[in-house]
Design an enzyme around this catalytic site. Structure first.
Site, mmCIF file in Angstrom:
data_model
loop_
_atom_site.group_PDB
_atom_site.id
_atom_site.type_symbol
_atom_site.label_atom_id
_atom_site.label_comp_id
_atom_site.label_asym_id
_atom_site.label_seq_id
_atom_site.Cartn_x
_atom_site.Cartn_y
_atom_site.Cartn_z
ATOM 1 N N SER A 175 67.312 73.554 20.344
ATOM 2 C CA SER A 175 66.768 74.362 21.433
ATOM 3 C C SER A 175 67.752 75.474 21.745
ATOM 4 O O SER A 175 68.950 75.351 21.462
ATOM 5 C CB SER A 175 66.608 73.489 22.684
ATOM 6 N N TYR B 53 69.938 66.941 28.618
ATOM 7 C CA TYR B 53 69.104 67.471 27.526
ATOM 8 C C TYR B 53 69.878 68.503 26.707
ATOM 9 O O TYR B 53 69.896 68.451 25.467
ATOM 10 C CB TYR B 53 67.840 68.102 28.125
HETATM 11 P P1 NAD Z 1 55.988 67.638 23.037
HETATM 12 O O1 NAD Z 1 55.930 66.883 24.296
HETATM 13 O O2 NAD Z 1 54.734 68.136 22.476
HETATM 14 O O3 NAD Z 1 56.711 66.827 21.899
HETATM 15 C C1 NAD Z 1 57.736 65.912 22.117
HETATM 16 C C2 NAD Z 1 57.313 64.628 21.465
HETATM 17 O O4 NAD Z 1 58.431 63.742 21.474
HETATM 18 C C3 NAD Z 1 56.209 63.901 22.201
HETATM 19 O O5 NAD Z 1 54.941 64.283 21.744
HETATM 20 C C4 NAD Z 1 56.496 62.449 21.883
HETATM 21 O O6 NAD Z 1 55.642 61.981 20.872
HETATM 22 C C5 NAD Z 1 57.917 62.452 21.351
HETATM 23 N N1 NAD Z 1 58.716 61.513 22.122
HETATM 24 C C6 NAD Z 1 59.241 61.681 23.344
HETATM 25 N N2 NAD Z 1 59.844 60.540 23.740
HETATM 26 C C7 NAD Z 1 59.681 59.639 22.723
HETATM 27 C C8 NAD Z 1 60.054 58.282 22.537
HETATM 28 N N3 NAD Z 1 60.720 57.611 23.482
HETATM 29 N N4 NAD Z 1 59.689 57.682 21.381
HETATM 30 C C9 NAD Z 1 58.999 58.332 20.429
HETATM 31 N N5 NAD Z 1 58.617 59.619 20.560
HETATM 32 C C10 NAD Z 1 58.957 60.263 21.692
HETATM 33 O O7 NAD Z 1 56.999 68.858 23.304
HETATM 34 P P2 NAD Z 1 57.685 69.920 22.336
HETATM 35 O O8 NAD Z 1 58.172 70.956 23.255
HETATM 36 O O9 NAD Z 1 56.824 70.276 21.214
HETATM 37 O O10 NAD Z 1 58.964 69.130 21.816
HETATM 38 C C11 NAD Z 1 59.301 69.038 20.461
HETATM 39 C C12 NAD Z 1 60.767 69.374 20.295
HETATM 40 O O11 NAD Z 1 60.973 70.736 20.628
HETATM 41 C C13 NAD Z 1 61.709 68.571 21.169
HETATM 42 O O12 NAD Z 1 62.814 68.124 20.400
HETATM 43 C C14 NAD Z 1 62.174 69.577 22.190
HETATM 44 O O13 NAD Z 1 63.467 69.290 22.649
HETATM 45 C C15 NAD Z 1 62.132 70.855 21.394
HETATM 46 N N6 NAD Z 1 62.094 72.082 22.167
HETATM 47 C C16 NAD Z 1 61.009 72.403 22.933
HETATM 48 C C17 NAD Z 1 61.015 73.577 23.659
HETATM 49 C C18 NAD Z 1 59.850 73.993 24.513
HETATM 50 O O14 NAD Z 1 59.967 74.964 25.256
HETATM 51 N N7 NAD Z 1 58.731 73.319 24.474
HETATM 52 C C19 NAD Z 1 62.112 74.433 23.610
HETATM 53 C C20 NAD Z 1 63.193 74.078 22.820
HETATM 54 C C21 NAD Z 1 63.171 72.908 22.102
#
Ligand code: NAD
Ligand code: MG
Length: 293
Positions: free
Chosen positions: A185, A198
């Site tokens: 991120s 985080y």
């Molecule tokens: P999202 O909620 O769609 O995806 C995160 C997924 O993590 C969930 O769908 C879930 O299945 C899984 N997860 C969470 N806790 C879990 C657990 N205990 N066991 C198994 N699975 C688990 O959100 P996203 O934003 O697409 O996140 C995906 C990645 O992107 C993450 O690593 C997040 O840190 C990163 N990210 C997101 C953003 C943003 O703005 N959305 C920005 C930077 C990084």
């Protein structure tokens, strides 16, 4: 030739406040994030490959999983059992693309689970070439005095420790030409005051990308990382941000909006594909403009 306008071709209005409980359900979001269900077009870039994507039910992982299938890969996705409905939607899109989709629910906070996950994916897919370590947990807290030990541990379990265990198990199967992709991120390099735990874990994702790429180079296994900026996904509305940050989420970026998950898909495809044969140990920002270095 039509040119895509990065300011206006994806949703660029404000968002409604819409609290959900962790981990959040994508189909209930307004608007529903675009994960490439119809917008991503494939071109056989991953033909015959087998991929495991954690957090593949929604958001960025879902966009990667769908793009991989449209590029000709079979895909296993992991998610929490509460997210079954989102996962089944992904399965439908992947099967419509003519590929196999294996659904493997399970909680990455359970230390026994990562090994089972990889074994199950490898057996069902009959191989493993691409590992996307994308599952993530983000619960904001402005005051470190209120950061409960359990939350701190959970965030590290999901974002850091589970990834290490999955890699350890997967190395029993990954051969030369395989690709490992972490999702970090912008928080990994530019931490916000309300995301102390985080942001720490997201620095870890960058660190392991560099050390593991060095370690696995001689085996011909590439390791890279994607560092997203603000992207419209369930993570943000289910405790990732205070609700007051939701209406203008992403508006502070040079491109003046949050990204849609599909806008990250091409980077995940490139890093997984044979076209990235000289790319390892790198961190790719997809942020809407904030520099990641
Ligand atoms: P999202 O909620 O769609 O995806 C995160 C997924 O993590 C969930 O769908 C879930 O299945 C899984 N997860 C969470 N806790 C879990 C657990 N205990 N066991 C198994 N699975 C688990 O959100 P996203 O934003 O697409 O996140 C995906 C990645 O992107 C993450 O690593 C997040 O840190 C990163 N990210 C997101 C953003 C943003 O703005 N959305 C920005 C930077 C990084
Ligand atoms: Mg989800």
């Amino acid at each position: 030739m039509t040119k895509r306008n990065p300011l206006t071709d994806y949703y660029n209005d404000t968002y409604e406040k819409q609290p959900q409980a962790y981990p959040g359900i994508q189909s209930e979001m307004k608007p529903v994030p675009d994960c490439g269900e119809t917008s991503y077009k494939g071109n056989d870039k991953l033909k015959g490959k087998k991929a495991l994507v954690t957090g593949g039910d929604s958001g960025i992982g879902r966009a990667a999983a769908i793009a991989y299938a449209k590029e000709g890969a079979d895909v296993a996705i992991n998610y929490i059992s509460d997210e079954q409905a989102d996962a089944e939607d992904v399965k439908k899109v992947i099967e419509e693309a003519g590929q196999k989709c294996i659904l493997i629910p399970g909680d990455l906070r359970d230390r026994e689970f990562p090994k089972k996950l990889v074994e199950q994916a490898y057996k069902a897919l009959e191989g493993l070439d691409i590992l996307v370590l994308n599952a993530g947990m983000q619960q904001y807290e402005y005051d470190i005095q209120n950061l409960a030990e359990e939350n701190l541990r959970d965030t590290f379990e999901v974002n850091v420790f589970a990834g290490v265990s999955i890699v350890q198990e997967a190395l029993n199967y990954l051969e030369s030409g395989s690709s490992i992709i972490f999702t970090s991120s912008i928080q990994g390099v530019k931490p916000s005051q309300h995301l102390v735990d985080y942001a720490m874990t997201k620095s870890c994702n960058i660190s392991i990308t560099i050390s593991l790429a060095a370690q696995l180079g001689e085996k011909g296994i590439r390791v890279n990382c994607v560092a997203p900026g603000p992207v419209w996904t369930p993570l943000q509305i289910s405790g990732g941000q205070p609700q007051e940050n939701i209406p203008n989420f992403g508006k502070n970026q040079p491109l003046q909006r949050a990204g849609q998950p599909v806008e990250l898909a091409d980077v995940y495809v490139l890093l997984a594909s044979d076209n990235a044969s000289f790319i390892t140990g790198q961190v790719y920002g997809v942020t809407g403009g904030s520099p990641i270095n």
